[in-house]
Design an enzyme around this catalytic site. Structure first.
Site, PDB file in Angstrom:
ATOM      1  N   ASN A  13       0.854  -1.187   0.000  1.00 13.31           N
ATOM      2  CA  ASN A  13       0.000   0.000   0.000  1.00 13.31           C
ATOM      3  C   ASN A  13       0.898   1.249   0.000  1.00 13.31           C
ATOM      4  OD1 ASN A  13      -1.434   2.263   1.081  1.00 13.31           O
ATOM      5  ND2 ASN A  13      -3.073   0.896   1.709  1.00 13.31           N
ATOM      6  N   HIS A  16       1.033   6.239   1.858  1.00 11.89           N
ATOM      7  CA  HIS A  16       1.797   7.182   2.668  1.00 11.89           C
ATOM      8  C   HIS A  16       3.015   7.766   1.956  1.00 11.89           C
ATOM      9  CE1 HIS A  16      -1.093   6.840   5.691  1.00 11.89           C
ATOM     10  NE2 HIS A  16      -0.937   5.528   5.783  1.00 11.89           N
ATOM     11  N   HIS A  49      -5.532   3.778  -1.745  1.00  9.00           N
ATOM     12  CA  HIS A  49      -6.850   4.179  -1.232  1.00  9.00           C
ATOM     13  C   HIS A  49      -7.122   5.621  -1.644  1.00  9.00           C
ATOM     14  CE1 HIS A  49      -9.539   4.542   2.652  1.00  9.00           C
ATOM     15  NE2 HIS A  49     -10.187   4.856   1.546  1.00  9.00           N
ATOM     16  N   ARG A  51      -9.233   8.345  -0.866  1.00  9.06           N
ATOM     17  CA  ARG A  51     -10.209   8.747   0.147  1.00  9.06           C
ATOM     18  C   ARG A  51     -11.047   9.901  -0.368  1.00  9.06           C
ATOM     19  NH1 ARG A  51      -8.713   6.609   5.503  1.00  9.06           N
ATOM     20  NH2 ARG A  51     -10.471   7.809   6.251  1.00  9.06           N
ATOM     21  N   ARG A  55      -6.740  12.953   1.026  1.00  7.67           N
ATOM     22  CA  ARG A  55      -5.651  13.384   1.930  1.00  7.67           C
ATOM     23  C   ARG A  55      -4.299  12.825   1.501  1.00  7.67           C
ATOM     24  NH1 ARG A  55      -7.246  10.237   7.445  1.00  7.67           N
ATOM     25  NH2 ARG A  55      -9.235  11.221   7.010  1.00  7.67           N
ATOM     26  N   GLU A  76      -8.659   0.739  -3.141  1.00  4.09           N
ATOM     27  CA  GLU A  76      -9.470   0.863  -1.924  1.00  4.09           C
ATOM     28  C   GLU A  76     -10.378   2.068  -2.048  1.00  4.09           C
ATOM     29  OE1 GLU A  76      -7.562   1.046   1.846  1.00  4.09           O
ATOM     30  OE2 GLU A  76      -6.218  -0.580   1.316  1.00  4.09           O
ATOM     31  N   THR A 107      -8.256   3.828   8.488  1.00  9.11           N
ATOM     32  CA  THR A 107      -9.504   3.058   8.451  1.00  9.11           C
ATOM     33  C   THR A 107      -9.689   2.307   9.764  1.00  9.11           C
ATOM     34  OG1 THR A 107      -9.023   2.764   6.125  1.00  9.11           O
ATOM     35  CG2 THR A 107     -10.837   1.481   7.022  1.00  9.11           C
ATOM     36  N   GLU A 157     -11.211  -9.056   2.980  1.00  2.59           N
ATOM     37  CA  GLU A 157      -9.935  -8.710   3.605  1.00  2.59           C
ATOM     38  C   GLU A 157     -10.210  -8.534   5.093  1.00  2.59           C
ATOM     39  OE1 GLU A 157      -7.279  -5.991   1.687  1.00  2.59           O
ATOM     40  OE2 GLU A 157      -6.457  -5.325   3.602  1.00  2.59           O
ATOM     41  N   HIS A 195      -3.766  -4.326   7.709  1.00  2.00           N
ATOM     42  CA  HIS A 195      -3.867  -3.162   8.593  1.00  2.00           C
ATOM     43  C   HIS A 195      -2.957  -3.338   9.804  1.00  2.00           C
ATOM     44  CE1 HIS A 195      -5.867   0.719   9.139  1.00  2.00           C
ATOM     45  NE2 HIS A 195      -5.380   0.570  10.353  1.00  2.00           N
TER      46      HIS A 195
END
Ligand code: PXP
Length: 253
Positions: A13, A16, A49, A51, A55, A76, A107, A157, A195
Site C-alpha cells: 500500500n 503514505h 486508497h 479517500r 488526503r 481501496e 480506516t 480482507e 492493517h
C-alpha cells in the site's frame, strides 16, 4: 509447498508515499516511482486508497499508477457513487470496499456488511458487472463473511488492526482471524488480511493456510526511512515466506 497451502501474495500500500509528497505540496516522493520500486522488490500487487478527502492518493495518482504497473491494482474505496464511477473508469483488478469517516486518522474497523446487504449489493453491482473483483474489508466475524457471500464478494480482507495493536488480546484476535479465514475459504471466498502489520506481527497471519494476500503499507513506508523501501519489502517478503514454510513443516510433521 503442501497442497492445502496457497501461495501468499504481498500487496504494498503506497498511500503514505503520497502523504509525504503532499506535506510539501510538490511531486516528491512520487507514488508511481514507489509502486515501481515495490514491484521490483517483490510486491505482487499495489494497493492505493482514494479517500473522499484526497488526503493522500489523488485521482491522477490512481490513473498514473494503474497505467505504470503490470501487477494487479487493488483500489481501496468507500461505497459511494463517486468512487464507483472512478473505479469503473479505472478498471482495477479489485475494488476493496472500506468504511470511511472524514475524522478518522486511518480506516478504523471493518465494514459492517450485515444490515447493509441491499445497499451494498445495489451500489457495487456495476463493479462486478465490469469484471472488477469485489473485496470487502471486514472484521473477522462469521456474520459479516456470510453477508459478504450473500452480496457476491469475491474476496474478504480481514482487519488485523486489533490483532496488531491490542497486545493483551492478540492471541484471542489471532484465533478469531484464523477461524474467519477458514470460514471464508469454506464458502469459496478468497481471504486477504491487512492493517497495522509489521515485521513483529506478520508471521502468525502469514502462516494461516487459507490466507492468499496481505496488504501492508504504513509500516513499510515508515521502515523505509531506516533501510529503504526495497530492503523493507524484501525483509517483509522473507518473513512471510518463513512463516509459511514453518507452517508447512508443522502440518507435515
Ligand atoms: N488494507 C486496507 C483495506 C486498508 O484500509 C489499509 C490501510 O489503508 C491497509 C490494508 C494497510 O494498512 P497499513 O497501512 O496499516 O499497513
Amino acid at each position: 509447498m503442501s497442497n492445502n497451502l496457497k501461495p501468499l501474495r504481498l500487496g504494498v500500500n503506497i498511500d503514505h508515499v503520497a502523504t509525504l509528497r503532499n506535506a510539501r505540496g510538490g511531486t516528491h516522493p512520487n507514488p508511481v516511482a514507489a509502486a515501481e520500486l515495490a514491484i521490483k522488490a517483490g510486491a505482487d500487487g499495489i494497493t492505493a486508497h482514494l479517500r473522499e478527502d484526497r488526503r493522500h492518493i489523488r485521482d491522477e495518482d490512481i490513473a498514473a499508477i494503474h497505467k505504470a504497473i503490470d501487477v494487479p491494482l487493488n483500489f481501496e474505496m468507500a461505497a459511494t457513487i463517486e468512487m464507483v464511477a472512478i473505479a469503473l473508469k479505472t478498471k482495477p483488478n479489485a475494488a476493496c470496499i472500506v468504511p470511511e469517516r472524514r475524522t478518522e486518522v486511518t480506516t478504523e474497523g471493518g465494514l459492517s456488511v450485515v444490515g447493509q446487504e441491499d445497499r451494498l449489493a445495489d451500489m457495487l453491482a456495476p463493479l462486478k458487472a465490469a469484471g472488477i473483483r469485489l473485496s470487502l474489508f471486514i472484521e473477522a466475524n462469521q456474520a459479516d463473511i456470510d453477508a459478504a457471500k450473500q452480496i457476491g464478494a469475491d474476496i474478504v480482507e480481514l482487519h488485523t488492526g486489533r490483532y496488531c495493536h491490542d497486545v493483551a488480546g492478540r492471541e484471542a484476535e489471532l484465533n478469531r482471524i484464523q477461524l474467519a479465514a477458514r470460514h471464508s475459504a469454506s464458502l469459496g471466498i478468497e481471504t486477504h488480511a491487512g492493517h497495522g502489520l509489521g515485521f513483529d506481527t506478520v508471521g502468525p497471519i502469514a502462516a494461516i493456510a487459507e490466507m492468499e494476500e496481505l496488504n501492508i503499507g504504513h509500516f513499510l513506508i515508515g521502515e523505509s526511512v531506516f533501510c529503504g523501501l526495497e530492503a523493507a519489502i524484501v525483509k517483509m517478503r522473507h518473513l512471510m515466506d518463513a512463516a509459511r514454510n514453518n507452517d508447512r513443516h508443522r502440518k507435515n510433521a
